[in-house]
Design a protein around this motif. Structure first.
Motif, PDB file in Angstrom:
ATOM      1  N   PHE A  64       5.593   5.989   3.379  1.00 18.39           N
ATOM      2  CA  PHE A  64       4.546   5.463   4.257  1.00 18.39           C
ATOM      3  C   PHE A  64       4.085   4.125   3.722  1.00 18.39           C
ATOM      4  CE2 PHE A  64       0.018   5.031   5.406  1.00 18.39           C
ATOM      5  CZ  PHE A  64       0.185   4.950   6.782  1.00 18.39           C
ATOM      6  N   PHE A  77      -1.231  -2.515   7.262  1.00 21.86           N
ATOM      7  CA  PHE A  77      -1.530  -2.386   8.682  1.00 21.86           C
ATOM      8  C   PHE A  77      -0.600  -3.323   9.446  1.00 21.86           C
ATOM      9  CE2 PHE A  77      -5.547  -1.006   6.819  1.00 21.86           C
ATOM     10  CZ  PHE A  77      -5.849   0.096   7.600  1.00 21.86           C
ATOM     11  N   GLY A  78       0.278  -2.749  10.245  1.00 17.24           N
ATOM     12  CA  GLY A  78       1.214  -3.565  10.999  1.00 17.24           C
ATOM     13  C   GLY A  78       0.630  -4.024  12.314  1.00 17.24           C
ATOM     14  N   CYS A 128      -1.509  14.696   7.514  1.00 19.16           N
ATOM     15  CA  CYS A 128      -0.687  13.968   6.543  1.00 19.16           C
ATOM     16  C   CYS A 128      -1.199  14.134   5.125  1.00 19.16           C
ATOM     17  CB  CYS A 128      -0.690  12.486   6.890  1.00 19.16           C
ATOM     18  SG  CYS A 128       0.018  12.171   8.496  1.00 19.16           S
ATOM     19  N   PRO A 175     -11.946   0.774  15.703  1.00 16.83           N
ATOM     20  CA  PRO A 175     -11.241   1.808  16.468  1.00 16.83           C
ATOM     21  C   PRO A 175     -11.286   1.527  17.965  1.00 16.83           C
ATOM     22  CG  PRO A 175     -13.319   2.651  15.597  1.00 16.83           C
ATOM     23  CD  PRO A 175     -13.135   1.284  15.018  1.00 16.83           C
ATOM     24  N   VAL A 231      -4.884   7.341  15.336  1.00 14.75           N
ATOM     25  CA  VAL A 231      -6.122   6.582  15.550  1.00 14.75           C
ATOM     26  C   VAL A 231      -5.756   5.140  15.846  1.00 14.75           C
ATOM     27  CG1 VAL A 231      -8.343   5.916  14.590  1.00 14.75           C
ATOM     28  CG2 VAL A 231      -7.335   8.125  13.973  1.00 14.75           C
ATOM     29  N   THR A 276      -3.320  -2.140  16.043  1.00 12.62           N
ATOM     30  CA  THR A 276      -2.763  -1.548  14.840  1.00 12.62           C
ATOM     31  C   THR A 276      -3.098  -0.064  14.880  1.00 12.62           C
ATOM     32  OG1 THR A 276      -2.509  -1.776  12.441  1.00 12.62           O
ATOM     33  CG2 THR A 276      -4.749  -1.962  13.312  1.00 12.62           C
ATOM     34  N   SER A 277      -2.829   0.609  13.814  1.00  9.55           N
ATOM     35  CA  SER A 277      -3.077   2.032  13.782  1.00  9.55           C
ATOM     36  C   SER A 277      -3.763   2.325  12.455  1.00  9.55           C
ATOM     37  CB  SER A 277      -1.724   2.710  13.948  1.00  9.55           C
ATOM     38  OG  SER A 277      -1.709   3.964  13.364  1.00  9.55           O
ATOM     39  N   ILE A 278      -4.852   3.096  12.497  1.00 15.63           N
ATOM     40  CA  ILE A 278      -5.653   3.322  11.290  1.00 15.63           C
ATOM     41  C   ILE A 278      -5.363   4.709  10.747  1.00 15.63           C
ATOM     42  CG2 ILE A 278      -7.986   3.319  10.317  1.00 15.63           C
ATOM     43  CD1 ILE A 278      -8.841   1.573  12.735  1.00 15.63           C
ATOM     44  N   GLY A 279      -5.068   4.794   9.475  1.00 15.01           N
ATOM     45  CA  GLY A 279      -4.778   6.074   8.845  1.00 15.01           C
ATOM     46  C   GLY A 279      -3.312   6.425   8.978  1.00 15.01           C
ATOM     47  N   PRO A 280      -2.890   7.491   8.306  1.00 18.45           N
ATOM     48  CA  PRO A 280      -1.463   7.778   8.194  1.00 18.45           C
ATOM     49  C   PRO A 280      -0.858   8.482   9.400  1.00 18.45           C
ATOM     50  CG  PRO A 280      -2.705   9.365   6.933  1.00 18.45           C
ATOM     51  CD  PRO A 280      -3.707   8.434   7.531  1.00 18.45           C
ATOM     52  N   THR A 281      -1.670   9.094  10.268  1.00 19.41           N
ATOM     53  CA  THR A 281      -1.079   9.914  11.329  1.00 19.41           C
ATOM     54  C   THR A 281      -0.533   9.072  12.470  1.00 19.41           C
ATOM     55  OG1 THR A 281      -3.154  10.056  12.539  1.00 19.41           O
ATOM     56  CG2 THR A 281      -2.724  11.775  10.897  1.00 19.41           C
ATOM     57  N   ARG A 305     -10.369   0.789   3.108  1.00 16.96           N
ATOM     58  CA  ARG A 305      -9.178   0.276   3.790  1.00 16.96           C
ATOM     59  C   ARG A 305      -9.268  -1.220   4.080  1.00 16.96           C
ATOM     60  NH1 ARG A 305      -8.546   5.729   7.491  1.00 16.96           N
ATOM     61  NH2 ARG A 305      -6.895   6.666   6.252  1.00 16.96           N
ATOM     62  N   ASN A 322      -3.928   0.539   4.169  1.00 18.55           N
ATOM     63  CA  ASN A 322      -4.095   1.735   4.978  1.00 18.55           C
ATOM     64  C   ASN A 322      -3.932   2.992   4.123  1.00 18.55           C
ATOM     65  OD1 ASN A 322      -4.483   3.280   7.220  1.00 18.55           O
ATOM     66  ND2 ASN A 322      -2.497   2.829   8.158  1.00 18.55           N
TER      67      ASN A 322
END
Lengths: 708, 708
Positions: A255, A259-260, A188, B162, B269, B261-266, A321, A309
């Motif tokens: 984007f 953080f959801g 990304c 993580p 993670v 949640t999800s860390i970073g844009p992809t 972050r 994020n």
């Protein structure tokens, strides 16, 4: 609310919401290469001054909007080039060896990459014991300096925040960056960054016509202003590819930087980790006003973690972050921005870097806050008061004055609802970094939450003399309205009463011959003459004035300030390059005092324990440094972590009940009776006595320090 | 690590992981109705004692596991009934009127439901100014009492964590409850709670055979032990439906209690908001050991928010989705659990409620920690030391001794890796609530992270006298191993060297006639005689002992302690039921002192400002109470928020430069010179002088208090 630093980028930002999301040193260096006269610093300054003069003149000549915008664009580009060159010069002549500094931070565990045992996660850092104590001291002093001193109303709100709240505040829609993906690897990127780099490279190519060059330059000038569609088209048009792989890029997508998550077991309540602490204060406004017995002005405050994020976090602790904010929302009457305690701070001298000076390329004003108000550099007592108080805080916790300035936002850099904004910036090896923002904002957030919840979020002022004014009053035929609109009658009635006087008179006119179409939300209602009994001007006497308060918002990035304190106070002993030390003020030093037995002789143990306990009893964190190594080496170890004072127990302690007390900064020592030592350290740490005074009082001691 | 309270439920818990997720008062009251002899408290106690004796006897007679389990099950049921009856009696004879108490909490904004402007979210609470200051004082004192006093190594780790880390710690797999949904409405329920309620109701029905009753009772006894499949089958078998709607229920599913949640844009993670602060300390173990110059024992500590997505949170601040923990991980040599400072606390008297007393239905032991160690109530100095220190902390922050006990976990209530665990419990209107847990744990977490990351997480001890011992050594033919297993040769080699002596000898025997099958993970390798040069016993001399440290973990729920402090100190003035007040110790009172001008006379203003500023200078948070109303009513307002001392400025202040100082608890007043007032308040707040002593020193003042 806002927290950002990227002074280079800000000039093109359209809303405060976007401000938080820029990287510190992604530095639009391309501007430099595009500058026509770009060589030494003087030329760059002259170019800015020249264009500043052009803009000022133009403004006087009643120009067309396009003409003015073009001139301002050019000015911005020149200012960016100057700023970048300044930055580059900072990096080229570092006073701080960053590698050495970072080595110390890691080695003595001030902070470290989080989860490094598992390979680490970009943008996440843990504070170690020294960093943690430093932060606790900074936060405690913040609480004393602001909350206790000003009787602010501190709250602690949850970090988990439901979507509805952040939709109302605008974060769900606008807290975004535009992202593209490498279609094959899925990596990304920030779309504007890629396009920018691509076009810069294109400009360096040979055989471009002047026309093409100008076209590309025009795109670059607008790079921050493009929407999703435009960015996509430009990527296509200029054949922009993914870096390294040269693969195609996906369609750009917004984007969101929050953080959801999902709250509760059903998965239906969407939520986010808060992107700022401010919203918690706004949604508690009513409770806080009540707590303050309905008196205004008052300030809410909150200290806590926020989460963003970032697409690709860099710059260590400066861009993370998860970070600690300390925010103040000072609610005040928009018609009265005076501050009762302004007189207490009017002599505080601050380096102001106002908008005009930036435009004209002239110098900072190093003047008192009082003078700045008189000269119109700042516009209100309340803004001046907070700038002075922020300055005092930063000075107390160890940001050197020479590294500190207050930079005003440029007119078009500000959010549309802010009427003035100043950033405290600290000079670091990364350039000037925003560490505190202070905005004089309107009532944007209270209005947003009020609208979303149909709840009045106002303050009241009892008028000394009642005010009588003419208003247009609509008297409705309730029965007719009720019959026509049933359940919706209430909404229609409210909507009619909330119309402006002008609009009410228009309705009156319309109803004389026709029906009136009333729009509420996305629905339309036919108002017939039969529903309205009368529309007429009446005199109304008001004893209470009701208003939505304005907000002045000082917003602190605690992690950034912590980083700046450490970097700015990282020093090397003059005669020994290997001996680095931290010049941390006792107020915030993680450990205030070390206790060092000269050797491992058992005779010293009772003294070590007695002194350490006496210090603890006074609440002075201390460290017994009884590791092996010479006393000199052990002093060096305590200097490295910034311990301001050291007590050494030696054979004379056993014989004469005295110890040496050493000052970290001067490395000088005095001889003090054991019984007076803890009290002396306490006084030294709390500024009740200076080291100079202590040296007057006690005999100097010259023996041990050199035994390195 | 663990944080829970539900003493009723715990007896059936299989792992510490599950402990955190129980609701405070979901109180398995059904047990009461199932008890054969259940009427007054004495009978219940007798029933427990009787069964306790049966279990003890049984144990001596070498019983079959089934037989013993059945007897213990019965004991558990009787204990639950007793505990429930105790609870019920607490609720029936409340010393605290909870409605009145909650009204005060809300009215003076100690805390309130978060986002109530938007309708609120269950399990989320905001602290208001008073709650916030109280919490800050509690946390600061915690830091002094534990971190500074013990030189603990405090860290501040990120809340974002993580997935890999929480998979290793067991949370991804096991931090779950079983959930079912109403198939039509989608409403979610804890499956075990529904089934339980359903079966209890079934038992009340008429016409059940004794056989059926016994069957249902057998299910109820095991209710906490069923897995996903069994719960599903039981729901089907007994026709359990959704409450209210009576709709069918979905298949049960595991519901993980962590906020994902999800860390970073992809989006690749995966991460969670941490469910506890402990893991941050464990993953930093190596850095902390190094910080401590490789010396052990040492303690890591962390204060911060943790997150648990409870299925249906209740009980106000006692069961929330976001909460503040303060945790200590004391790393020590598993072979040496002494504590150097035990002697400092051995005389601290604590109410111990050990396992045996719970089993036998006998009383608490109110003894010193030293005595408890001698009698074998507690098993190590370190456990005793922390129990005493926890007790001291809780007493200092205002938990009354009479409301406090230390309850030991029952043998089968403990996690498999804990060898001893004590909970500090506070008696509230909700019953006994766990506020601190203190577990003597093995090296579970360090081992888990060590395994997941292939990193040694150990401590070393230099042996005074080297130890020589016989070990079995395998010498491999590296070339043969390398040729056979290529890239995997390293893993195979390590696995062979890590085999136990016994196993190595078995391999030797096997290889004399055959190949040896080595299993690593889920793969199998054929080891041939050619790969092994020799397997033989050799003498090995070790100068350093290497071991994985054990952990003693005191874990504080700051929000729960805060709630308990407030509830336990909520009082009503003897002669005036409407005048409620908070008996908060000055150490943690949000505001230490009020400053009250007798009237709005301008003459008083300078004194108000002078005194308020003098107090602030000493770091004493104070409140100017100049609202309208009589002095008596204003005292009542300050009493309500627990301000311990009040200063009143009256006409004599102007004439004689004296003020009255009032003590909240006794409502008595003394007359003090203005110049001595701030210092006196400081001494009163820091326990340097008692109110009694102050009354000796200054004349009593009798006029104003009654003017209500």
């Amino acid at each position: 609310m806002q927290f950002n630093d990227l002074l280079l980028k800000r000039c093109m930002l359209k809303s405060l919401i976007r401000l938080g999301v820029r990287s510190v040193n992604n530095s639009r260096l391309f501007c430099y290469s595009r500058m026509p006269t770009a060589t030494p610093m003087e030329e760059l300054k002259a170019a800015v001054t020249q264009q500043g003069a052009i803009v000022r003149k133009l403004k006087e000549s009643n120009p067309s909007p396009d003409e003015l915008a073009a001139a301002i664009d050019e000015l911005k580009i020149r200012k960016l080039a100057l700023s970048n060159a300044e930055k580059a010069s900072v990096v080229k002549e570092p006073k701080v060896d960053r590698a050495k500094f970072e080595n110390l931070m890691k080695r003595r565990f001030f902070y470290g990459a989080a989860f490094s045992l598992y390979g680490g996660i970009a943008g996440l850092y843990d504070l170690g014991p020294a960093g943690c104590a430093l932060k606790a001291n900074m936060v405690n002093y913040w609480r004393n300096h602001f909350v206790v001193e000003e009787n602010m109303l501190e709250v602690e709100c949850t970090m988990l925040t439901p979507e509805t709240v952040l939709r109302a505040s605008g974060h769900v829609e606008r807290f975004t960056d535009i992202m593209v993906k490498d279609v094959k690897t899925g990596d990304c990127y920030r779309a504007d960054h890629l396009l920018e780099a691509h076009l810069e490279k294109a400009l360096e190519g040979k055989g471009l016509t002047e026309e093409t060059k100008e076209e590309i330059n025009a795109v670059l000038r607008q790079i921050d202003n493009f929407g999703l569609k435009e960015i996509g088209e430009l990527i296509q048009k200029y054949g922009c590819k993914a870096p390294v792989t040269n693969n195609d890029l996906s369609e750009p997508a917004e984007f969101n930087l929050m953080f959801g998550t999902s709250i509760g077991p059903t998965g239906l309540v969407k939520g986010f980790m808060r992107p700022e602490t401010a919203q918690g204060i706004f949604v508690n406004y009513k409770r806080l006003l009540e707590y303050n017995q309905d008196k205004i002005p008052f300030a809410g405050a909150q200290i806590g973690q926020s989460f963003r994020n970032e697409i690709s976090p860099r710059s260590g602790l400066l861009r993370v972050r998860e970070f600690c904010q300390a925010e103040i929302e000072h609610f005040l009457d928009p018609e009265d921005k005076s501050h009762p305690k302004f007189k207490n701070v009017q002599d505080v001298k601050v380096k102001f870097y106002p908008c005009e000076a930036q435009m004209a390329g002239t110098d900072l004003h190093h003047v008192s806050v009082g003078e700045a108000l008189e000269k119109g550099i700042i516009k209100s007592q309340t803004m001046g008061y907070f700038i002075a108080r922020i300055h005092q805080y930063l000075a107390a916790v160890g940001i050197p004055e020479k590294n500190l300035r207050f930079r005003q936002h440029l007119q078009n850099e500000m959010a549309h609802y802010a009427c003035d904004c100043w950033d405290a910036e600290c000079k670091t090896t990364y350039g000037w970094v925003e560490i505190v923002g202070c905005a004089d904002r309107s009532c944007y957030d209270l209005n947003a939450h009020s609208k979303a919840t149909s709840t009045k979020l106002v303050a009241k002022q009892t008028l000394d003399t009642p005010v009588t004014r003419e208003v247009v009053e609509v008297v409705l035929n309730k029965a007719a309205v009720g019959k026509a609109f049933k359940k919706e009658a209430g909404g229609v009635t409210t909507a009619i009463h909330e119309m402006g006087d002008e609009e009410k008179l228009q309705m009156k006119q319309k109803l004389e011959s026709d029906i009136f179409k009333l729009t509420v939300g996305d629905k339309s209602y036919d108002i017939t003459p039969a529903m309205v009994t009368s529309i007429a001007k009446v005199s109304k006497t008001e004893h209470v004035r009701e208003f939505v308060p304005s907000v002045v918002e000082p917003s602190f990035g605690i992690g950034r300030i912590l980083y700046c304190i450490l970097e700015c106070n990282f020093k090397v002993r003059e005669n020994d390059e290997k001996r680095t030390w931290l010049d941390l003020p006792p107020l915030i030093a993680p450990t205030k005092c070390s206790v060092l037995p000269l050797s491992s002789t058992a005779d010293f143990v009772p003294y070590v324990e007695e002194l350490s306990a006496a210090l603890r009893k006074l609440g002075i964190p201390n460290k017994v440094e009884d590791s092996s190594g010479s006393i000199g080496r052990r002093y060096a170890r305590t200097d490295e972590i910034g311990i301001p004072f050291g007590i050494t127990i030696d054979f004379d302690t056993v014989k004469q009940q005295t110890v040496t007390v050493r000052d970290r900064n001067s490395c000088s020592q005095i001889r003090v009776p054991v019984s007076e030592t803890a009290d002396l350290i306490n006084k030294l740490c709390t500024d009740q006595i200076s080291w100079q005074d202590a040296k007057q009082k006690y005999p100097e001691f010259l023996a041990q320090e050199s035994s390195n």
